[in-house]
Design an enzyme around this catalytic site. Structure first.
Site, PDB file in Angstrom:
ATOM      1  N   ARG A  56       0.866  -1.186   0.000  1.00 21.95           N
ATOM      2  CA  ARG A  56       0.000   0.000   0.000  1.00 21.95           C
ATOM      3  C   ARG A  56       0.894   1.224   0.000  1.00 21.95           C
ATOM      4  O   ARG A  56       1.834   1.309   0.792  1.00 21.95           O
ATOM      5  CB  ARG A  56      -0.863  -0.022   1.267  1.00 21.95           C
ATOM      6  CG  ARG A  56      -1.679   1.234   1.490  1.00 21.95           C
ATOM      7  CD  ARG A  56      -3.129   0.971   1.186  1.00 21.95           C
ATOM      8  NE  ARG A  56      -4.103   1.886   1.710  1.00 21.95           N
ATOM      9  CZ  ARG A  56      -4.162   3.173   1.470  1.00 21.95           C
ATOM     10  NH1 ARG A  56      -3.252   3.767   0.759  1.00 21.95           N
ATOM     11  NH2 ARG A  56      -5.143   3.904   1.960  1.00 21.95           N
ATOM     12  N   ASP A  61      -4.333   8.260  -0.090  1.00 19.12           N
ATOM     13  CA  ASP A  61      -5.555   7.463  -0.185  1.00 19.12           C
ATOM     14  C   ASP A  61      -6.191   7.782  -1.532  1.00 19.12           C
ATOM     15  O   ASP A  61      -6.637   8.900  -1.771  1.00 19.12           O
ATOM     16  CB  ASP A  61      -6.506   7.792   0.962  1.00 19.12           C
ATOM     17  CG  ASP A  61      -7.580   6.747   1.177  1.00 19.12           C
ATOM     18  OD1 ASP A  61      -7.490   5.651   0.584  1.00 19.12           O
ATOM     19  OD2 ASP A  61      -8.513   7.014   1.963  1.00 19.12           O
ATOM     20  N   GLU A  64     -11.368   4.226  -4.568  1.00 17.86           N
ATOM     21  CA  GLU A  64     -11.526   2.796  -4.821  1.00 17.86           C
ATOM     22  C   GLU A  64     -11.776   2.567  -6.309  1.00 17.86           C
ATOM     23  O   GLU A  64     -12.320   3.438  -6.991  1.00 17.86           O
ATOM     24  CB  GLU A  64     -12.685   2.237  -3.998  1.00 17.86           C
ATOM     25  CG  GLU A  64     -12.441   2.290  -2.515  1.00 17.86           C
ATOM     26  CD  GLU A  64     -11.232   1.476  -2.088  1.00 17.86           C
ATOM     27  OE1 GLU A  64     -11.086   0.313  -2.497  1.00 17.86           O
ATOM     28  OE2 GLU A  64     -10.408   2.018  -1.324  1.00 17.86           O
ATOM     29  N   ARG A 107      -0.474  -5.497   4.663  1.00 17.46           N
ATOM     30  CA  ARG A 107       0.191  -4.977   3.472  1.00 17.46           C
ATOM     31  C   ARG A 107       1.391  -4.155   3.922  1.00 17.46           C
ATOM     32  O   ARG A 107       1.300  -3.389   4.886  1.00 17.46           O
ATOM     33  CB  ARG A 107      -0.748  -4.085   2.660  1.00 17.46           C
ATOM     34  CG  ARG A 107      -1.957  -4.818   2.115  1.00 17.46           C
ATOM     35  CD  ARG A 107      -2.890  -3.882   1.401  1.00 17.46           C
ATOM     36  NE  ARG A 107      -3.447  -2.902   2.335  1.00 17.46           N
ATOM     37  CZ  ARG A 107      -4.412  -2.044   2.031  1.00 17.46           C
ATOM     38  NH1 ARG A 107      -4.921  -2.025   0.819  1.00 17.46           N
ATOM     39  NH2 ARG A 107      -4.869  -1.198   2.926  1.00 17.46           N
TER      40      ARG A 107
END
Length: 189
Positions: A56, A61, A64, A107
């Site tokens: 990650r 961020d 999605e 992750r």
């Protein structure tokens, strides 16, 4: 034992205990950094995989993959565009990703670079990811330039995930809910 003797003993004990705590904290914080180079598979705008391992991009961020944003009254697939941009950025040269911490999904949290360019920062700078603990100045620049998602309206990725989980049965994502439905139909549950 005199009062001054007890105070000295207590002070030495307290300092010894603090020293042990500091040593323990340093040992926990001294995890070796993992450095990976070469090719990666892009999952979405902030997630990679390679040989079964998942990574990650730390400090950002991205939307999605199935997330949509709005620009000029028109919905667009910002999650797919974020993924496409990350694919493009990873093709820019020799890739190196470094990290030493893991998230709750195990992750490895990494910062990736191609040559001297910070890919995490570039995702935010181009408006295809928001700052998530780092890269505030890049987010401010993207917002001012109305780059990527900042050109219209969007839901922050963490809010999108939260709402998606709240709307799914048992807090699962849509794919898990569909898999459960198929299992129930087949009698495997």
């Amino acid at each position: 034992m005199t009062r001054s003797g007890r105070l000295s003993r207590d002070a030495i004990t307290a300092f010894a205990l603090l020293g042990l705590i500091a040593l323990f904290a340093a040992m926990l914080n001294n995890r070796p950094q993992t450095t990976l180079s070469g090719g990666f598979n892009v999952i979405d705008g902030d997630s990679l995989s390679r040989s079964g391992d998942r990574f990650r991009l730390v400090g950002i961020d991205a939307p999605e993959y199935r997330q949509q944003c709005e620009r000029d009254g028109v919905h667009w697939l910002c999650g797919q565009e974020a993924r496409a941009l990350l694919v493009k950025l990873l093709q820019g040269g020799s890739i190196e990703c470094r990290g030493n911490d893991r998230d709750r999904y195990d992750r490895l949290l990494v910062t990736c670079r191609t040559n001297e360019d910070d890919i995490n920062a570039e995702m935010v700078r181009r408006g295809m990811a928001v700052s998530f603990g780092s890269y505030r100045s890049e987010e401010n620049a993207a917002r001012a330039a109305r780059a990527g998602m900042w050109a219209g309206n969007f839901e922050r990725p963490q809010d999108f995930r939260r709402e998606e989980q709240a709307g799914s049965p048992k807090g699962q994502d849509l794919f898990a809910a569909a898999a459960d439905f198929v299992k129930r139909l087949a009698g495997w549950n």
